[in-house]
Design a protein around this motif. Structure first.
Motif, mmCIF file in Angstrom:
data_model
loop_
_atom_site.group_PDB
_atom_site.id
_atom_site.type_symbol
_atom_site.label_atom_id
_atom_site.label_comp_id
_atom_site.label_asym_id
_atom_site.label_seq_id
_atom_site.Cartn_x
_atom_site.Cartn_y
_atom_site.Cartn_z
ATOM 1 N N MET A 199 49.039 47.999 58.398
ATOM 2 C CA MET A 199 47.683 47.478 58.163
ATOM 3 C C MET A 199 47.580 45.955 58.259
ATOM 4 S SD MET A 199 46.735 49.855 54.857
ATOM 5 C CE MET A 199 45.359 48.823 54.367
ATOM 6 N N GLY A 200 46.348 45.506 58.529
ATOM 7 C CA GLY A 200 46.016 44.085 58.443
ATOM 8 C C GLY A 200 44.740 43.948 57.645
ATOM 9 N N CYS A 201 44.496 42.784 57.033
ATOM 10 C CA CYS A 201 43.198 42.576 56.388
ATOM 11 C C CYS A 201 42.743 41.151 56.602
ATOM 12 C CB CYS A 201 43.233 42.963 54.914
ATOM 13 S SG CYS A 201 43.930 41.728 53.856
ATOM 14 N N TYR A 202 41.414 40.977 56.617
ATOM 15 C CA TYR A 202 40.819 39.757 57.170
ATOM 16 C C TYR A 202 39.539 39.410 56.414
ATOM 17 C CZ TYR A 202 43.567 42.201 60.746
ATOM 18 O OH TYR A 202 44.546 42.903 61.402
ATOM 19 N N GLY A 203 39.510 38.280 55.695
ATOM 20 C CA GLY A 203 38.330 37.939 54.887
ATOM 21 C C GLY A 203 37.667 36.635 55.303
ATOM 22 N N ILE A 204 36.342 36.588 55.110
ATOM 23 C CA ILE A 204 35.600 35.315 55.220
ATOM 24 C C ILE A 204 34.613 35.281 54.058
ATOM 25 C CG2 ILE A 204 33.849 33.992 56.493
ATOM 26 C CD1 ILE A 204 34.938 35.004 59.074
ATOM 27 N N GLY A 205 34.593 34.183 53.313
ATOM 28 C CA GLY A 205 33.624 34.034 52.228
ATOM 29 C C GLY A 205 32.327 33.476 52.792
ATOM 30 N N ARG A 230 32.018 33.803 40.735
ATOM 31 C CA ARG A 230 32.649 35.044 40.286
ATOM 32 C C ARG A 230 32.112 36.218 41.106
ATOM 33 N NH1 ARG A 230 32.669 35.648 34.031
ATOM 34 N NH2 ARG A 230 30.464 35.145 34.222
ATOM 35 N N GLU A 231 30.792 36.221 41.316
ATOM 36 C CA GLU A 231 30.212 37.240 42.204
ATOM 37 C C GLU A 231 29.901 36.542 43.519
ATOM 38 O OE1 GLU A 231 27.150 39.851 40.455
ATOM 39 O OE2 GLU A 231 25.974 39.390 42.233
ATOM 40 N N PHE A 232 30.412 37.056 44.637
ATOM 41 C CA PHE A 232 30.169 36.388 45.917
ATOM 42 C C PHE A 232 30.207 37.389 47.068
ATOM 43 C CE2 PHE A 232 34.622 36.381 47.347
ATOM 44 C CZ PHE A 232 35.316 36.513 46.146
ATOM 45 N N ILE A 233 29.662 36.948 48.202
ATOM 46 C CA ILE A 233 29.620 37.840 49.367
ATOM 47 C C ILE A 233 30.781 37.506 50.290
ATOM 48 C CG2 ILE A 233 28.265 38.592 51.370
ATOM 49 C CD1 ILE A 233 25.797 37.775 49.714
ATOM 50 N N MET A 234 31.510 38.550 50.661
ATOM 51 C CA MET A 234 32.640 38.363 51.571
ATOM 52 C C MET A 234 32.497 39.318 52.742
ATOM 53 S SD MET A 234 36.734 39.007 51.079
ATOM 54 C CE MET A 234 37.009 38.309 49.483
ATOM 55 N N LYS A 235 32.922 38.861 53.911
ATOM 56 C CA LYS A 235 33.166 39.800 55.000
ATOM 57 C C LYS A 235 34.625 40.172 54.861
ATOM 58 C CE LYS A 235 35.296 39.168 58.361
ATOM 59 N NZ LYS A 235 36.680 39.535 58.755
ATOM 60 N N ASP A 236 34.897 41.455 54.650
ATOM 61 C CA ASP A 236 36.300 41.867 54.634
ATOM 62 C C ASP A 236 36.501 42.984 55.645
ATOM 63 O OD1 ASP A 236 34.628 43.028 52.601
ATOM 64 O OD2 ASP A 236 36.358 43.966 51.637
ATOM 65 N N ALA A 237 37.520 42.796 56.474
ATOM 66 C CA ALA A 237 37.845 43.772 57.520
ATOM 67 C C ALA A 237 39.268 44.262 57.283
ATOM 68 C CB ALA A 237 37.726 43.118 58.891
ATOM 69 N N TYR A 238 39.520 45.499 57.679
ATOM 70 C CA TYR A 238 40.845 46.112 57.488
ATOM 71 C C TYR A 238 41.192 46.871 58.761
ATOM 72 C CZ TYR A 238 39.369 45.080 52.748
ATOM 73 O OH TYR A 238 38.902 44.430 51.630
ATOM 74 N N SER A 239 42.403 46.626 59.273
ATOM 75 C CA SER A 239 42.793 47.324 60.507
ATOM 76 C C SER A 239 43.978 48.233 60.241
ATOM 77 C CB SER A 239 43.113 46.305 61.603
ATOM 78 O OG SER A 239 44.263 45.565 61.272
#
Ligand code: ATP
Ligand code: MG
Length: 564
Positions: A436-442, A154-163
């Motif tokens: 826009m674009g968005c880009y995630g990695i868990g 439920r709580e986690f670390i993500m890399k999230d990018a937005y262009s």
């Protein structure tokens, strides 16, 4: 010097009952994580080192494509989410609460609203575009079924990018660069991934690719044909229109008595037929009006496709079935009804079908959809499965793989900027919403997926890039101080070669030390003990291959070539 004592190495014998996956079991047993509540974990120091190595790889690659790091707040005022319209739409994964002044907030499950708000405050002209921001930070999603440790928490670390862009071409370029960066990230982590066409889901937008680690335990099903270069999440995989197969004449359709046959399996048993010659009819409601969906009896509905076709919908209730069709569930069919009907392409493959008669305990046989349901419209409604023709080359078929989704890239277009009125001035002086674009990695999920690919019966087997330490020195005689100077020289030498190293200085038996070193999965073990005092030799063991090599302490430099 890093030692088992000061680095908080805390291995445990038993894995918890709820740990179904090897990665979850090993992360608990090796003392990488500790559960605090369902889907909420402490990342212990050994786990922290792994996470930080993963994070640094992501950071390097994001920086290399010109993305700027920031930290966005986890606590988000409801107003922002109301602006985008997601406050009402997102459902119960969004953890909402009020502060002491009764102002509503949520914990961020994703950050499109926040970033759009931030960027639109500073970026006013096309001259400032394109630009990409990213963060590596905590997300909260109140998952209905948190499980598999940090894989679905439920709580986690993500890399999230937005262009942010002023044209579709500019978005295309960043979208491509981001995918290349993702391939480099996963390759540097030692992971085998596939990039699959995906459905955009709740995030919105119109194009997306998922990065999946191939693993039997994966929750996602991927359909592939390697020669045709086709990879898609089964949810996003089209099924093709085979074209009407013209058959020898089919007798006119006729109603028959089929007592107690509400399910496809019942009618198949009763008539001695196969599910693929049954026509399954499903009633849905769109804006309170009924629509019927028909598909082959052996196939399942793909809800994402239906949503794309008709917009938001819900399943009809049994009361609605009775109201509109006059029958109970199980006897619904597309003949003799005014309700709009969608027919799946798969219904073009058999000469005739058996379907519900809209009358309890009755079916209709010899239904040829093309001939008998002229008001039906053809579409792709069903979930694709292994064996279906490949969408990019229908002469071959797709096969199925299981995968763990570790990364996801989306083209958002103007979904958020329009809703939130986030605009810039273009070259001709016109105000336009950002593209826009968005880009995630868990991060946690990728670490766990890596363990699924890199372990054996004795424990973890880290790829060098993610190991908490590259080398462990097992001091088998910790009470004998004569070994101390040798260990100090070893540590200094190994660190000077650019590797991190930890010493097992505990007073435990050699057996315990060997087992724990294997469990923790450091790529190389160096064994120092009585033999070292007697003959001046140390032993180097490779975790993955088990291969051992003796090295004289007087020729320590030789060791360097045995550590990579
Ligand atoms: P899923 O379908 O598995 O729930 P998602 O499509 O909701 O994933 P995204 O919104 O695309 O995920 O989030 C980007 C990345 O964040 C995912 O690729 C995954 O690596 C990670 N992630 C998403 N949900 C979780 C979770 N509950 N626990 C850990 N990592 C997660
Ligand atoms: Mg999700």
């Amino acid at each position: 010097m890093h030692t088992y004592t000061n680095a908080f190495v805390v291995t445990v014998k038993e894995s918890p009952n709820d740990a179904e996956l090897v990665s979850h079991q090993l992360m608990i047993r090796a003392g990488l994580i500790k559960k605090m509540a369902a889907g909420v974990y402490t990342i212990l120091p050994m786990g922290h080192r792994v996470f930080q190595k993963m994070i640094q790889i992501i950071r390097d690659e994001m920086n290399a494509i010109g993305s700027a790091e920031c930290t966005l707040p986890v606590t988000i005022p409801a107003d922002l989410w109301k602006k985008s319209g997601r406050w009402d739409k997102y459902g119960r994964e969004l953890l909402r609460f009020v502060d002491r002044h009764d102002r509503p907030f949520c914990l961020g499950p994703t950050h499109e609203e926040v970033i759009t708000d931030v960027v639109s405050a500073y970026v006013t002209s096309y001259k400032q575009l394109p630009m990409t921001l990213y963060q590596i930070h905590t997300k909260f999603r109140d998952e209905i079924r948190p499980r598999f440790g940090v894989m679905r928490s439920r709580e986690f670390i993500m890399k999230d990018a937005y262009s942010f862009h002023d044209s579709a071409e500019s978005l295309d370029a960043t979208y491509a660069a981001m995918q290349q960066a993702y391939h480099r990230i996963f390759e540097r982590c030692g992971l085998t991934v596939v990039a699959a066409q995906a459905d955009s889901g709740a995030i919105g937008g119109n194009e997306s690719v998922e990065f999946l680690v191939v693993a039997a335990c994966g929750e996602d099903s991927v359909l592939v044909n390697t020669e045709a270069g086709f990879v898609a999440n089964s949810e996003a995989c089209p099924t093709l229109d085979p074209g009407i197969v013209h058959h020898v004449s089919v007798p006119p359709y006729a109603m028959i008595h089929t007592p107690n046959c509400p399910r496809i399996t019942d009618i198949c048993a009763y008539r001695g037929i196969q599910p693929n010659v049954c026509l399954k009819s499903i009633l849905i409601m769109v804006n309170d009006a009924p629509i019927m969906l028909c598909l082959p009896g052996d196939r399942d509905i793909n809800e994402a496709k239906i949503q794309r076709l008709v917009g938001a919908f819900r399943w009809a209730t049994s009361a609605e079935l009775t109201h509109y069709l006059g029958c109970s569930p199980g006897y619904v069919g597309p003949l003799n009804t005014e309700i709009p009907v969608w027919l799946d392409y798969g219904l073009k493959t058999q000469p005739h079908y058996t379907c519900g008669a809209n009358q309890d305990d009755h079916h209709v046989v010899n239904v040829s959809p093309d001939r008998d349901i002229p008001h039906g419209q053809w579409a792709d409604l069903k979930m694709a499965i292994a064996g279906d023709p490949c969408p990019s080359d229908p002469s071959v078929t797709v096969s199925a793989l299981r995968g763990i989704e570790v990364g996801h890239v989306f083209k958002l277009g103007t979904t958020y900027s329009q809703a939130m009125d986030a605009t810039f001035t273009n070259a001709t002086g016109t105000r336009m919403p950002f593209i826009m674009g968005c880009y995630g990695i868990g991060v946690g999920r990728t670490v766990a997926a890596c363990i699924e690919q890199c372990h054996d019966d004795n424990g973890l087997c880290w790829p060098a890039a993610l190991a908490p330490f590259h080398v462990v020195i097992l001091n088998l005689c910790p009470k004998n101080t004569d070994l101390d100077p040798i260990i100090q020289r070893l540590v200094a030498a190994i660190e000077s070669w650019g590797y991190d190293v930890i010493v097992d200085n505990r007073p435990d038996s050699p057996g315990v030390k060997f087992n724990d070193a294997d469990l923790l999965g450091f790529p190389y073990q160096i064994i120092v003990g009585r033999k070292t005092l007697d003959s001046g030799h140390i032993e180097r063991k490779c975790r993955k291959t088990g291969e051992t090599i003796g090295v004289s302490v007087t020729q320590m430099d030789v060791l360097k070539s045995y550590l990579n």
